[in-house]
Design a protein around this motif. Structure first.
Motif, PDB file in Angstrom:
ATOM      1  N   THR A 138       0.831  -1.205   0.000  1.00 31.43           N
ATOM      2  CA  THR A 138       0.000   0.000   0.000  1.00 31.43           C
ATOM      3  C   THR A 138       0.863   1.252   0.000  1.00 31.43           C
ATOM      4  OG1 THR A 138      -1.732  -1.170   1.222  1.00 31.43           O
ATOM      5  CG2 THR A 138      -1.839   1.229   1.211  1.00 31.43           C
ATOM      6  N   VAL A 139       1.959   1.209   0.750  1.00 30.26           N
ATOM      7  CA  VAL A 139       2.891   2.346   0.770  1.00 30.26           C
ATOM      8  C   VAL A 139       3.452   2.575  -0.629  1.00 30.26           C
ATOM      9  CG1 VAL A 139       5.086   3.211   1.644  1.00 30.26           C
ATOM     10  CG2 VAL A 139       3.518   2.028   3.187  1.00 30.26           C
ATOM     11  N   LYS A 140       3.859   1.504  -1.301  1.00 30.20           N
ATOM     12  CA  LYS A 140       4.401   1.627  -2.657  1.00 30.20           C
ATOM     13  C   LYS A 140       3.377   2.235  -3.610  1.00 30.20           C
ATOM     14  CE  LYS A 140       7.664  -2.236  -2.349  1.00 30.20           C
ATOM     15  NZ  LYS A 140       8.029  -3.573  -2.885  1.00 30.20           N
ATOM     16  N   THR A 141       2.106   1.842  -3.430  1.00 27.32           N
ATOM     17  CA  THR A 141       1.036   2.395  -4.262  1.00 27.32           C
ATOM     18  C   THR A 141       0.902   3.898  -4.049  1.00 27.32           C
ATOM     19  OG1 THR A 141      -0.178   0.299  -4.225  1.00 27.32           O
ATOM     20  CG2 THR A 141      -1.425   2.282  -4.792  1.00 27.32           C
ATOM     21  N   HIS A 142       0.956   4.314  -2.776  1.00 30.07           N
ATOM     22  CA  HIS A 142       0.858   5.743  -2.463  1.00 30.07           C
ATOM     23  C   HIS A 142       2.041   6.515  -3.062  1.00 30.07           C
ATOM     24  CE1 HIS A 142      -2.694   5.528  -0.063  1.00 30.07           C
ATOM     25  NE2 HIS A 142      -2.144   4.881   0.956  1.00 30.07           N
ATOM     26  N   ILE A 143       3.234   5.953  -2.965  1.00 31.92           N
ATOM     27  CA  ILE A 143       4.422   6.643  -3.472  1.00 31.92           C
ATOM     28  C   ILE A 143       4.368   6.758  -4.989  1.00 31.92           C
ATOM     29  CG2 ILE A 143       6.924   6.411  -3.788  1.00 31.92           C
ATOM     30  CD1 ILE A 143       7.073   5.416  -0.912  1.00 31.92           C
TER      31      ILE A 143
END
Length: 208
Positions: A181-186
């Protein structure tokens, strides 16, 4: 198979890196260069997926070599392997087209992960390097603070944490969400802000 080109003027370091990479499934060293001139020639001939580049070398240095390699093949992924003493070289290398920076004393698993990230289009940065880059940029070139339109509350929160120099796993732990999810946000942040890499995002975080 990730094809790696090693560039370092110290043969012992190249030998260690070769052993480390060749021992991995799905990764092979296709060439070695002891200076920037040889690196440019081999990069053009071998077309490696990732070029692990030292900065301080006699003759043609790593910054010049990176610039020439990326100019000839913009898709080339140059991963700088640096030391704490290379602060004056980090920004020029980034401007030359390097996709990431790792420290020479990083754990082997961090280096291997960085090579895999570079091969898939990500920008791997040692957290220590990222924090130093951001701190130096903010101290040297203070800019007016401004908002970033179009970001969700979650994306704004991630942006702030990137600006603190946190890695994906640290952000996930802080926000109680998954690393994916963090990678998606970034990825969304880079798209919305036009930031080509994590360093630019971190600098942006200090202006919002």
């Amino acid at each position: 198979m990730i094809r790696v080109l090693l560039v370092d003027d110290q043969q012992l370091i190249r030998a260690g890196l070769r052993m480390l990479c060749d021992a991995q499934t799905g990764m092979e060293v296709v060439g070695e260069a002891g200076d920037g001139r040889a690196a440019v020639e081999l990069a053009a001939r071998l077309l490696p997926d990732v070029i692990v580049m030292d900065l301080r070398m006699p003759g043609v240095d790593g910054i010049t070599a990176t610039s020439r390699i990326v100019a000839a093949r913009p898709a080339a992924r140059v991963l700088v392997l640096t030391t704490f003493g290379d602060d004056d070289h980090l920004y020029p290398a980034l401007q030359a087209g390097a996709c990431g920076f790792l420290l020479k004393d990083a754990p082997p698993e961090e280096l291997l992960h960085g090579i895999r990230q570079a091969a898939t289009g990500e920008s791997p940065f040692s957290q220590d390097v990222l924090r130093r880059l951001v701190r130096r940029a903010v101290d040297a070139r203070p800019e007016p603070r401004a908002g970033v339109a179009g970001l969700t509350a979650r994306e704004q929160e991630v942006l702030v944490l990137v600006g603190e120099g946190l890695g994906n796993a640290e952000i996930a732990e802080r926000m109680h969400i998954g690393v994916t999810t963090v990678k998606t946000h970034i990825t969304a942040l880079m798209t919305k802000t036009g930031s080509p890499n994590r360093v630019r995002l971190a600098l942006l975080a200090h202006r919002v």
